[in-house]
Scaffold this motif. Structure first.
Motif, PDB file in Angstrom:
ATOM      1  N   VAL A  62       4.463  -8.460 -14.579  1.00  0.00           N
ATOM      2  CA  VAL A  62       4.738  -7.023 -14.628  1.00  0.00           C
ATOM      3  C   VAL A  62       4.823  -6.458 -13.212  1.00  0.00           C
ATOM      4  N   VAL A  63       3.871  -6.830 -12.384  1.00  0.00           N
ATOM      5  CA  VAL A  63       3.823  -6.306 -11.018  1.00  0.00           C
ATOM      6  C   VAL A  63       4.983  -6.836 -10.174  1.00  0.00           C
ATOM      7  N   LEU A  64       5.206  -8.144 -10.200  1.00  0.00           N
ATOM      8  CA  LEU A  64       6.282  -8.734  -9.407  1.00  0.00           C
ATOM      9  C   LEU A  64       7.652  -8.240  -9.870  1.00  0.00           C
ATOM     10  N   GLY A  65       7.806  -8.095 -11.187  1.00  0.00           N
ATOM     11  CA  GLY A  65       9.073  -7.578 -11.709  1.00  0.00           C
ATOM     12  C   GLY A  65       9.336  -6.157 -11.250  1.00  0.00           C
ATOM     13  N   HIS A  66       8.283  -5.348 -11.190  1.00  0.00           N
ATOM     14  CA  HIS A  66       8.425  -3.975 -10.704  1.00  0.00           C
ATOM     15  C   HIS A  66       8.880  -3.980  -9.248  1.00  0.00           C
ATOM     16  N   GLY A  67       8.248  -4.837  -8.429  1.00  0.00           N
ATOM     17  CA  GLY A  67       8.635  -4.903  -7.030  1.00  0.00           C
ATOM     18  C   GLY A  67      10.069  -5.364  -6.850  1.00  0.00           C
ATOM     19  N   LEU A  68      10.474  -6.377  -7.605  1.00  0.00           N
ATOM     20  CA  LEU A  68      11.837  -6.897  -7.518  1.00  0.00           C
ATOM     21  C   LEU A  68      12.852  -5.868  -8.002  1.00  0.00           C
ATOM     22  N   GLU A  69      12.506  -5.151  -9.060  1.00  0.00           N
ATOM     23  CA  GLU A  69      13.393  -4.113  -9.586  1.00  0.00           C
ATOM     24  C   GLU A  69      13.691  -3.070  -8.517  1.00  0.00           C
ATOM     25  N   GLY A  70      12.646  -2.662  -7.789  1.00  0.00           N
ATOM     26  CA  GLY A  70      12.831  -1.668  -6.740  1.00  0.00           C
ATOM     27  C   GLY A  70      13.744  -2.161  -5.627  1.00  0.00           C
ATOM     28  N   VAL A  71      13.587  -3.431  -5.256  1.00  0.00           N
ATOM     29  CA  VAL A  71      14.431  -4.011  -4.209  1.00  0.00           C
ATOM     30  C   VAL A  71      15.896  -4.043  -4.646  1.00  0.00           C
ATOM     31  N   VAL A  72      16.139  -4.464  -5.890  1.00  0.00           N
ATOM     32  CA  VAL A  72      17.508  -4.546  -6.407  1.00  0.00           C
ATOM     33  C   VAL A  72      18.143  -3.162  -6.488  1.00  0.00           C
ATOM     34  N   LEU A  73      17.387  -2.189  -6.998  1.00  0.00           N
ATOM     35  CA  LEU A  73      17.930  -0.834  -7.112  1.00  0.00           C
ATOM     36  C   LEU A  73      18.258  -0.250  -5.746  1.00  0.00           C
ATOM     37  N   GLU A  74      17.417  -0.518  -4.776  1.00  0.00           N
ATOM     38  CA  GLU A  74      17.690  -0.042  -3.419  1.00  0.00           C
ATOM     39  C   GLU A  74      18.950  -0.694  -2.865  1.00  0.00           C
ATOM     40  N   ALA A  75      19.125  -1.981  -3.152  1.00  0.00           N
ATOM     41  CA  ALA A  75      20.287  -2.713  -2.638  1.00  0.00           C
ATOM     42  C   ALA A  75      21.606  -2.187  -3.217  1.00  0.00           C
ATOM     43  N   VAL A  76      21.575  -1.749  -4.475  1.00  0.00           N
ATOM     44  CA  VAL A  76      22.814  -1.271  -5.116  1.00  0.00           C
ATOM     45  C   VAL A  76      22.936   0.246  -5.048  1.00  0.00           C
ATOM     46  N   GLY A  77      21.974   0.892  -4.391  1.00  0.00           N
ATOM     47  CA  GLY A  77      22.029   2.338  -4.261  1.00  0.00           C
ATOM     48  C   GLY A  77      21.704   3.089  -5.530  1.00  0.00           C
ATOM     49  N   GLY A  78      20.932   2.473  -6.417  1.00  0.00           N
ATOM     50  CA  GLY A  78      20.626   3.110  -7.689  1.00  0.00           C
ATOM     51  C   GLY A  78      19.200   3.611  -7.823  1.00  0.00           C
ATOM     52  N   ARG A  79      18.447   3.591  -6.730  1.00  0.00           N
ATOM     53  CA  ARG A  79      17.047   4.018  -6.805  1.00  0.00           C
ATOM     54  C   ARG A  79      16.936   5.511  -6.552  1.00  0.00           C
ATOM     55  N   GLY A  80      16.517   6.250  -7.584  1.00  0.00           N
ATOM     56  CA  GLY A  80      16.403   7.692  -7.467  1.00  0.00           C
ATOM     57  C   GLY A  80      15.160   8.120  -6.720  1.00  0.00           C
TER      58      GLY A  80
ATOM     59  N   GLY B 294      12.635   9.855  -7.735  1.00  0.00           N
ATOM     60  CA  GLY B 294      11.389   9.759  -8.483  1.00  0.00           C
ATOM     61  C   GLY B 294      10.936   8.341  -8.772  1.00  0.00           C
ATOM     62  N   TYR B 295      11.747   7.365  -8.373  1.00  0.00           N
ATOM     63  CA  TYR B 295      11.393   5.975  -8.680  1.00  0.00           C
ATOM     64  C   TYR B 295      10.105   5.573  -7.966  1.00  0.00           C
ATOM     65  N   PRO B 296       9.162   4.917  -8.692  1.00  0.00           N
ATOM     66  CA  PRO B 296       7.884   4.514  -8.091  1.00  0.00           C
ATOM     67  C   PRO B 296       8.035   3.268  -7.214  1.00  0.00           C
ATOM     68  N   VAL B 297       8.305   3.471  -5.943  1.00  0.00           N
ATOM     69  CA  VAL B 297       8.468   2.352  -5.020  1.00  0.00           C
ATOM     70  C   VAL B 297       7.138   1.619  -4.883  1.00  0.00           C
ATOM     71  N   LEU B 298       7.183   0.316  -5.011  1.00  0.00           N
ATOM     72  CA  LEU B 298       5.969  -0.498  -4.947  1.00  0.00           C
ATOM     73  C   LEU B 298       5.946  -1.270  -3.631  1.00  0.00           C
ATOM     74  N   SER B 299       4.966  -0.944  -2.791  1.00  0.00           N
ATOM     75  CA  SER B 299       4.808  -1.665  -1.533  1.00  0.00           C
ATOM     76  C   SER B 299       4.071  -2.972  -1.773  1.00  0.00           C
ATOM     77  N   VAL B 300       4.108  -3.847  -0.787  1.00  0.00           N
ATOM     78  CA  VAL B 300       3.390  -5.113  -0.898  1.00  0.00           C
ATOM     79  C   VAL B 300       1.897  -4.850  -1.081  1.00  0.00           C
ATOM     80  N   GLY B 301       1.382  -3.904  -0.338  1.00  0.00           N
ATOM     81  CA  GLY B 301      -0.033  -3.572  -0.466  1.00  0.00           C
ATOM     82  C   GLY B 301      -0.385  -2.960  -1.805  1.00  0.00           C
ATOM     83  N   GLY B 302       0.592  -2.265  -2.402  1.00  0.00           N
ATOM     84  CA  GLY B 302       0.330  -1.628  -3.685  1.00  0.00           C
ATOM     85  C   GLY B 302       0.335  -2.578  -4.853  1.00  0.00           C
ATOM     86  N   MET B 303       0.812  -3.798  -4.648  1.00  0.00           N
ATOM     87  CA  MET B 303       0.872  -4.769  -5.732  1.00  0.00           C
ATOM     88  C   MET B 303      -0.508  -5.106  -6.273  1.00  0.00           C
TER      89      MET B 303
END
Length: 227
Positions: free
Chosen positions: A101-119, A121-130
């Motif tokens: 769940v945690v790793l998928g959330h982090g990966l999702e954020g990276v992918v959305l940022e890469a495609v310009g789809g991260r709004g 309000g999106y909960p960006v997950l830092s490495v420390g926040g994992m």
């Protein structure tokens, strides 16, 4: 092979398709939202995987009692061996699903940022926040699994009306974990109590349910299969 190794071999054909379906659904829905709005302001992975991890483990806890207990004992394994193996299996599965769940959330954020789809309000997950997010999710995954096992054990051992009483008690770990811990699709962590107190109460409820499950199963009569 060890007991928990056998259990993983049994559940592997179920876990892999489940994971593939979950990822496919997540990608499909996220793509539709991003395609329509241009961006997404929440984590679809936390919506889907956060719930699926808990409820899938709840079902696994039930299946361990209803399906695997009888088979293993009938084939020469002791209840003690089964309980030890199921305990190791449950702990590893709970940790793994929480980590996914945690790793998928982090990966999702990276992918959305890469495609310009991260709004915004999106909960960006830092490495420390994992680690903090894992600390919220893991108590839930293991609580749900223990709840499922205890509920199933109550109905397996006693008459239905006694099973209902046990079911109420068995639901406590899941209810406590959901009430005091967890994280929503916006990355907001439940904070009804200071985290150390919430974690201690949740793990205590889970541990007590685990002890109750051990007592119930230790002396249960193994039912014969039909035919």
């Amino acid at each position: 092979m060890s007991m928990h190794g056998v259990l993983f071999r049994i559940y592997r054909p179920i876990i892999i398709p489940f994971a593939v379906i979950l990822v496919t659904v997540d990608l499909s829905i996220t793509a539709l939202i991003v395609g329509g709005n241009g961006e997404i302001g929440f984590s679809m992975w936390l919506v889907l995987a956060g719930s699926a991890a808990k409820y899938w483990l709840l079902v696994v806890g039930i299946m361990l009692v209803v399906m695997q207990l009888r088979v293993f004992v009938a084939n020469g394994r002791t209840r003690r061996e089964f309980l030890a193996g199921a305990g190791v299996f449950g702990l590893i599965a709970s940790v793994t699903f929480a980590a996914i769940v945690v790793l998928g959330h982090g990966l999702e954020g990276v992918v959305l940022e890469a495609v310009g789809g991260r709004g915004d309000g999106y909960p960006v997950l830092s490495v420390g926040g994992m680690l903090g997010e894992f600390g919220q999710v893991f108590p839930e995954t293991i609580a749900y699994m223990i709840s499922g096992a205890l509920v199933a054990a109550g109905f397996y051992r006693w008459r239905p009306w006694i099973g209902v009483v046990v079911m109420v008690g068995g639901a406590i770990p899941a209810l406590v974990a959901d009430g005091l811990l967890g994280i929503d699709e916006f990355g907001v962590m439940v904070a009804r109590l200071p985290y150390p107190a919430a974690l201690a109460l949740s793990l205590a409820a889970t541990a007590l349910a685990g002890l109750a499950f051990h007592r119930v199963i230790s002396g249960v009569a193994i039912r014969r299969t039909a035919g």
